[in-house]
Design an enzyme around this catalytic site. Sequence first.
Site, PDB file in Angstrom:
ATOM      1  N   LYS A  40       3.806  -9.062   6.195  1.00 59.37           N
ATOM      2  CA  LYS A  40       4.392  -8.011   5.500  1.00 59.37           C
ATOM      3  C   LYS A  40       3.773  -6.696   6.448  1.00 59.37           C
ATOM      4  O   LYS A  40       2.729  -6.959   7.329  1.00 59.37           O
ATOM      5  CB  LYS A  40       3.783  -7.605   4.439  1.00 59.37           C
ATOM      6  CG  LYS A  40       1.993  -7.889   3.892  1.00 59.37           C
ATOM      7  CD  LYS A  40       2.047  -7.630   2.520  1.00 59.37           C
ATOM      8  CE  LYS A  40       0.444  -7.966   2.255  1.00 59.37           C
ATOM      9  NZ  LYS A  40       0.218  -9.412   1.924  1.00 59.37           N
ATOM     10  N   ASP A  63      -1.225  -4.187   6.597  1.00 62.55           N
ATOM     11  CA  ASP A  63       0.226  -4.996   6.167  1.00 62.55           C
ATOM     12  C   ASP A  63       0.577  -4.323   4.981  1.00 62.55           C
ATOM     13  O   ASP A  63       1.903  -4.683   4.542  1.00 62.55           O
ATOM     14  CB  ASP A  63      -0.184  -6.438   6.126  1.00 62.55           C
ATOM     15  CG  ASP A  63      -1.320  -6.848   5.235  1.00 62.55           C
ATOM     16  OD1 ASP A  63      -1.851  -5.919   4.465  1.00 62.55           O
ATOM     17  OD2 ASP A  63      -1.258  -7.917   5.185  1.00 62.55           O
ATOM     18  N   ARG A  64      -0.133  -3.695   4.103  1.00 60.03           N
ATOM     19  CA  ARG A  64       0.430  -3.145   2.742  1.00 60.03           C
ATOM     20  C   ARG A  64       0.764  -1.532   2.947  1.00 60.03           C
ATOM     21  O   ARG A  64       0.309  -0.839   4.080  1.00 60.03           O
ATOM     22  CB  ARG A  64      -0.678  -3.040   1.812  1.00 60.03           C
ATOM     23  CG  ARG A  64      -1.254  -4.525   1.221  1.00 60.03           C
ATOM     24  CD  ARG A  64      -2.136  -4.529   0.319  1.00 60.03           C
ATOM     25  NE  ARG A  64      -2.517  -5.806  -0.069  1.00 60.03           N
ATOM     26  CZ  ARG A  64      -3.055  -6.145  -1.268  1.00 60.03           C
ATOM     27  NH1 ARG A  64      -3.305  -5.184  -2.215  1.00 60.03           N
ATOM     28  NH2 ARG A  64      -3.258  -7.278  -1.668  1.00 60.03           N
ATOM     29  N   ASP A  68      -3.086  -0.260   4.369  1.00 60.71           N
ATOM     30  CA  ASP A  68      -4.331  -0.888   3.860  1.00 60.71           C
ATOM     31  C   ASP A  68      -5.487  -1.224   5.156  1.00 60.71           C
ATOM     32  O   ASP A  68      -4.935  -0.949   6.095  1.00 60.71           O
ATOM     33  CB  ASP A  68      -4.243  -2.149   2.742  1.00 60.71           C
ATOM     34  CG  ASP A  68      -3.644  -3.215   3.638  1.00 60.71           C
ATOM     35  OD1 ASP A  68      -3.196  -3.156   4.675  1.00 60.71           O
ATOM     36  OD2 ASP A  68      -4.086  -4.384   3.428  1.00 60.71           O
ATOM     37  N   SER A 124      -8.407  -7.729   4.525  1.00 59.08           N
ATOM     38  CA  SER A 124      -7.137  -6.890   4.081  1.00 59.08           C
ATOM     39  C   SER A 124      -7.721  -5.718   3.274  1.00 59.08           C
ATOM     40  O   SER A 124      -8.506  -4.671   4.056  1.00 59.08           O
ATOM     41  CB  SER A 124      -6.213  -7.604   2.990  1.00 59.08           C
ATOM     42  OG  SER A 124      -5.071  -6.940   2.633  1.00 59.08           O
ATOM     43  N   HIS A 125      -7.542  -5.395   2.184  1.00 56.24           N
ATOM     44  CA  HIS A 125      -7.699  -4.058   1.325  1.00 56.24           C
ATOM     45  C   HIS A 125      -9.089  -4.263   0.729  1.00 56.24           C
ATOM     46  O   HIS A 125      -9.548  -3.254   0.182  1.00 56.24           O
ATOM     47  CB  HIS A 125      -6.642  -4.149   0.324  1.00 56.24           C
ATOM     48  CG  HIS A 125      -6.475  -5.400  -0.711  1.00 56.24           C
ATOM     49  ND1 HIS A 125      -5.907  -6.428  -0.039  1.00 56.24           N
ATOM     50  CD2 HIS A 125      -6.979  -5.568  -1.747  1.00 56.24           C
ATOM     51  CE1 HIS A 125      -5.740  -7.386  -1.051  1.00 56.24           C
ATOM     52  NE2 HIS A 125      -6.617  -6.751  -1.994  1.00 56.24           N
ATOM     53  N   ASP A 140      -5.888  -3.778   7.004  1.00 56.98           N
ATOM     54  CA  ASP A 140      -5.153  -4.413   8.105  1.00 56.98           C
ATOM     55  C   ASP A 140      -3.972  -4.034   8.637  1.00 56.98           C
ATOM     56  O   ASP A 140      -3.405  -4.790   9.216  1.00 56.98           O
ATOM     57  CB  ASP A 140      -5.447  -5.993   7.928  1.00 56.98           C
ATOM     58  CG  ASP A 140      -4.693  -6.541   6.661  1.00 56.98           C
ATOM     59  OD1 ASP A 140      -4.761  -5.793   5.859  1.00 56.98           O
ATOM     60  OD2 ASP A 140      -4.196  -7.665   6.758  1.00 56.98           O
TER      61      ASP A 140
END
Length: 546
Positions: A381, A286-287, A282, A117-118, A284
């Site tokens: 998300k 999703d944010r 982010d 992710s982030h 990947d």
Amino acid sequence: MHESRAATVISTTPFDDQKPGTSGLRKSVPAFRKPHYVENFVQSVFDSLSDHAGKTLVVGGDGRFFNAEAIQIILRMACANGIARVLVGRGGLLSTPAVSNLIRKHRAYGGFVLSASHNPGGPDGDFGIKYNISNGGPAPESLTEAIYANSRRIARYLTVETPDVDLGKLGPQSLEGMTIEVIDPVTDYAALMEQLFDFGAIGALLRSPGFRMRFDAMHAITGPYAKAILEDRLGAPAGTVVNAVPLPDFGGHHPDPNLVHAAELVAATQGPDGLDFGAASDGDGDRNMILGRDCFVTPSDSLAIIAAHADLVPGYAGRLAGVARSMPTSRAADRVAEALGVAAFETPTGWKFFGNLLDAGKVTFCGEESFGTGSDHVREKDGLWAVLYWLNVLAKTGKPVRDLLAEHWRTYGRDYYSRHDYEGLDKAAAETLMADLRAADLEGKSLAGRTVILHDDFAYTDPVNGEHTAGQGVRIGFDDGARVVFRLSGTGTSGATLRIYLEHYEPDPARQHAETQAVLADLIAVAKAVSGVEARTGRTAPDVVT
Ligand code: G1P
Ligand code: ZN
């Protein structure tokens, strides 16, 4: 057909740290590179599934360091474990929401998302593997528990001895009888966005000379998606998407769209010359972070505003079923749900807890304070979705972000909100802090002029399948609607991260335009006092304030 595959059985011994966290298994790259580490986890996933033989999987990742190696391992193991077909994004790339969409659209059995992710990437950065189920969402707790249990007793894994698959070439190819279909990462996702949003209205806004926006892809996965959708399809000026090329180490940055890590974008929206709209996603994809000129939309407010404007967005008009938010997220969305007469749900942190509510049609929108917003269009998300949603609302209302925010607060009241993170703490010290907070006797006490009316450790019973989840964070609620929440991160890869969530409700429009940290100052002091965070950790300030 599967028996004929020449699976090789490799002996192995368990690792004791393969428990999936808030969002899959996340560790440092060196940890993932230990011999058999990836293989053990992936086999533990297959060993936790029952009827996967002959089915289709989706595999892709955010392109971070080690993505390419991990995908090859997974492809070989999928083949050896009897999978019939795998859809892979070209170059091994797929955003997390795109994986979710592909699983749903192609009725796949499940999928592997490769990302941390982030978290920063690179040889010393982080990596992660997450398994998603057939609804397109993260594996529920029952499955992640089974995966963990299998990882503790694993003795062998199955693979095939084949050369690397060429993932640069679109189209089908065969790996020992398993079909590998290399697909364009963007096409299906872009088609879904076009179904949900008013591309005509958004395109007109993006092409109008009076509107200036920037999307910062942070050298992560959304670059190709945002360029294809915002610039190529909707006609935003070239250069609207910046940092658009995904890099294995995200250019050395922290691919986290927040006020700290996307500071340059924030600066570009400030002052009389500031952009009308700024957004970022982010690692990947999703944010998301949403900014207007001289204003920042907290993710909690974003969820509330999204719900309040559903009727302006073609994919959602007239069908708002309910709203869900993670417990630490502010209660702004609950107020909208109440006004609209729809249900509001409070779930533990992590997107996996939204899956059942979405599948059961109980909620349409979900969100977390940690820059996550989404809907029933996928089961993750979705960063770019949120950006397009906001653009749709801006295009239809003709109002700047700042006015939309002010209007929203006037109608519903403002939830001043902030999260303070203390990172890299000693694990034992952080756990003791939490244990002491749980045990403290606070109910009925007066703190900084407020009375404590709630003090508990959040627990949740899934209304769809009855699964019970306890120990999800200490909540302290006050009589004036203020709230402080404490929990330890479940995604960190070293030490412990303490998150302190602070919120204060302000119904009076005359007092809705103050500076957030100043408004929250007395709650911050209360949080420090009741937790003893400074004395226990030697820290005098949080590492990250969002
Ligand atoms: C963090 C966020 C959480 C989010 C998760 C995955 O988890 O707080 O809301 O779902 O990342 O993006 P945490 O580290 O707090 O466990
Ligand atoms: Zn992410």
